[in-house]
Design a protein around this motif. Structure first.
Motif, PDB file in Angstrom:
ATOM      1  N   TYR A 110     -35.524  33.822  18.363  1.00  8.50           N
ATOM      2  CA  TYR A 110     -35.277  32.426  18.595  1.00  8.50           C
ATOM      3  C   TYR A 110     -34.362  32.198  19.328  1.00  8.50           C
ATOM      4  CZ  TYR A 110     -34.035  27.650  17.298  1.00  8.50           C
ATOM      5  OH  TYR A 110     -33.641  26.477  17.192  1.00  8.50           O
ATOM      6  N   ASP A 111     -33.167  33.063  19.405  1.00 10.15           N
ATOM      7  CA  ASP A 111     -32.159  32.769  20.082  1.00 10.15           C
ATOM      8  C   ASP A 111     -32.303  32.876  21.706  1.00 10.15           C
ATOM      9  OD1 ASP A 111     -30.460  32.032  18.057  1.00 10.15           O
ATOM     10  OD2 ASP A 111     -29.436  34.244  17.958  1.00 10.15           O
ATOM     11  N   ALA A 171     -36.234  26.352   9.503  1.00  9.06           N
ATOM     12  CA  ALA A 171     -35.077  26.872   9.936  1.00  9.06           C
ATOM     13  C   ALA A 171     -34.272  27.941   9.148  1.00  9.06           C
ATOM     14  CB  ALA A 171     -34.026  25.740   9.957  1.00  9.06           C
ATOM     15  N   TYR A 172     -34.315  27.933   7.803  1.00  7.17           N
ATOM     16  CA  TYR A 172     -33.668  29.022   7.118  1.00  7.17           C
ATOM     17  C   TYR A 172     -34.426  30.262   7.352  1.00  7.17           C
ATOM     18  CZ  TYR A 172     -32.409  31.671   2.993  1.00  7.17           C
ATOM     19  OH  TYR A 172     -32.126  32.753   2.089  1.00  7.17           O
ATOM     20  N   ARG A 186     -26.871  22.633  10.354  1.00  4.77           N
ATOM     21  CA  ARG A 186     -25.495  22.194  10.285  1.00  4.77           C
ATOM     22  C   ARG A 186     -24.586  23.162  10.148  1.00  4.77           C
ATOM     23  NH1 ARG A 186     -25.501  16.227   7.543  1.00  4.77           N
ATOM     24  NH2 ARG A 186     -27.149  15.136   8.712  1.00  4.77           N
ATOM     25  N   VAL A 187     -24.968  24.332  10.977  1.00  3.01           N
ATOM     26  CA  VAL A 187     -23.966  25.543  11.343  1.00  3.01           C
ATOM     27  C   VAL A 187     -23.863  26.023  12.586  1.00  3.01           C
ATOM     28  CG1 VAL A 187     -24.908  26.540   8.855  1.00  3.01           C
ATOM     29  CG2 VAL A 187     -26.162  27.247  10.873  1.00  3.01           C
ATOM     30  N   SER A 198     -32.220  21.750  16.968  1.00  7.16           N
ATOM     31  CA  SER A 198     -32.209  23.338  16.936  1.00  7.16           C
ATOM     32  C   SER A 198     -32.203  23.653  15.497  1.00  7.16           C
ATOM     33  CB  SER A 198     -31.156  24.034  17.843  1.00  7.16           C
ATOM     34  OG  SER A 198     -29.960  23.809  17.145  1.00  7.16           O
ATOM     35  N   TYR A 199     -32.373  24.786  15.202  1.00 11.14           N
ATOM     36  CA  TYR A 199     -32.499  25.096  13.902  1.00 11.14           C
ATOM     37  C   TYR A 199     -30.896  25.205  13.368  1.00 11.14           C
ATOM     38  CZ  TYR A 199     -37.438  26.535  13.735  1.00 11.14           C
ATOM     39  OH  TYR A 199     -38.776  26.588  13.599  1.00 11.14           O
TER      40      TYR A 199
END
Length: 321
Positions: free
Chosen positions: A64-65, A51-52, A13-14, A7-8
């Motif tokens: 997206y979510d 992703a950003y 990595r958040v 996933s984005y």
């Protein structure tokens, strides 16, 4: 698992709760690593950038979510597992059949909850990752509450949804510590909402609520018949199929609970009439007592019912309205 399947949030990595500031900091860090000028490759850098650009834009991030975009759910089996455990699909789905290692003991639903992956700070630090959701959030059994949406019938809908939340909270969750109830999900099949989603281990129940007068009702697989009148319950079958396709590692089923005005869990009476041969039992229609019995059996009879699959829970929480 390749990065293209991540996933984005995992790419940067958040956590799924990350703020704009945290996303910007993570992007700068990831971009330096992935940039071809610093020893990375172009494909990885493009993914970091995509992703950003998605997560920093509020509108794109929300879309997206609510698409339940795929991550590494189902690929986070514990140490020593050569393959993930996943359940048999619901009737009519295209998911894989039951697979579990014969040597793996079957945990009971009443055991304390175990988290996959475990909340091990040393392991996260060694891997350079962060938990997708904080432990304080993953350890909650109830997420979100019914709230107003739309204009018509909002108060009546909230009241019957609250009945379902209270019923599950009081009579199902105490028996299954790993069960997680998520209220108010966006439907992946249309613009509607899923009242409730209840997950434990690798099983997911989607639940809709109705309030009908006491009496005897006949359920024929499509409509409830009472006194010469036909009532169509919420249309859940297509939502169940859509969620099964999104989460092939889960066994996804649908339930419609019929509440009585006086709160009697055994009313109204739901009689199941013979259905057309070969029809799949995608959605079950039950009274409150039937929902409690059915959910306990469904969740507890699956593989590893005392586990909380954190990546899947994170995706569900992202899909809340």
């Amino acid at each position: 698992m390749t990065e293209s399947r991540s996933s984005y949030y995992e790419v940067l990595r958040v956590a799924v709760t990350a703020t704009d500031k945290e996303i910007k900091v993570a992007y700068r860090r990831a971009a330096r690593t992935a940039h071809p000028d610093h020893g990375g490759d172009a494909a990885a850098f493009r993914q970091v950038t995509a992703a950003y650009e998605t997560l920093i834009d509020p509108t794109r991030r929300k879309a997206y979510d609510r698409s339940y975009a795929a991550g590494t759910a189902g690929r986070t089996a514990g140490a020593g597992d050569s393959e993930a455990h996943f359940d048999a699909p619901a009737a009519g789905s295209h998911a894989s059949a039951t697979v579990h290692r014969p040597s793996t003991p079957r945990n009971t639903a009443g055991d304390p909850a175990l988290y996959l992956p475990p909340y091990d700070s040393a392991a996260f630090e060694a891997a350079g990752t962060v938990p997708l959701i904080p432990f304080s959030q993953a350890s909650q059994q109830v997420h979100g509450m019914p709230r107003k949406r739309g204009i018509f019938g909002a108060e009546a809908r909230i009241q019957r949804e609250m009945r379902t939340v209270q019923l599950i909270t009081r009579q199902v969750l105490p028996a299954i510590p790993a069960a997680r109830l998520v209220n108010g999900l966006q439907s992946p099949a249309d613009n509607s909402h899923i009242d409730h989603a209840l997950m434990s281990g690798y099983r997911l129940a989607l639940i809709g609520s109705m309030l009908l007068p006491k009496g005897a009702y006949a359920w024929d697989g499509q409509t409830l018949n009472h006194g010469g009148r036909s009532i169509a319950p919420p249309q859940l079958a297509h939502v169940v199929r859509a969620m099964q396709d999104i989460f092939p590692e889960l066994n996804v089923t649908g339930w419609t609970v019929i509440h009585s005005p006086d709160g009697n869990l055994h009313e109204p009476v739901i009689d199941r009439h013979r259905r057309t041969s070969g029809a799949g039992e995608t959605v079950q229609v039950v009274n409150a007592a039937g929902l409690v019995r059915g959910l306990k059996h469904f969740l507890s009879s699956g593989p590893t019912p005392n586990t909380v699959n954190v990546p899947i829970l994170a995706r569900l929480l992202r899909g809340m309205h």
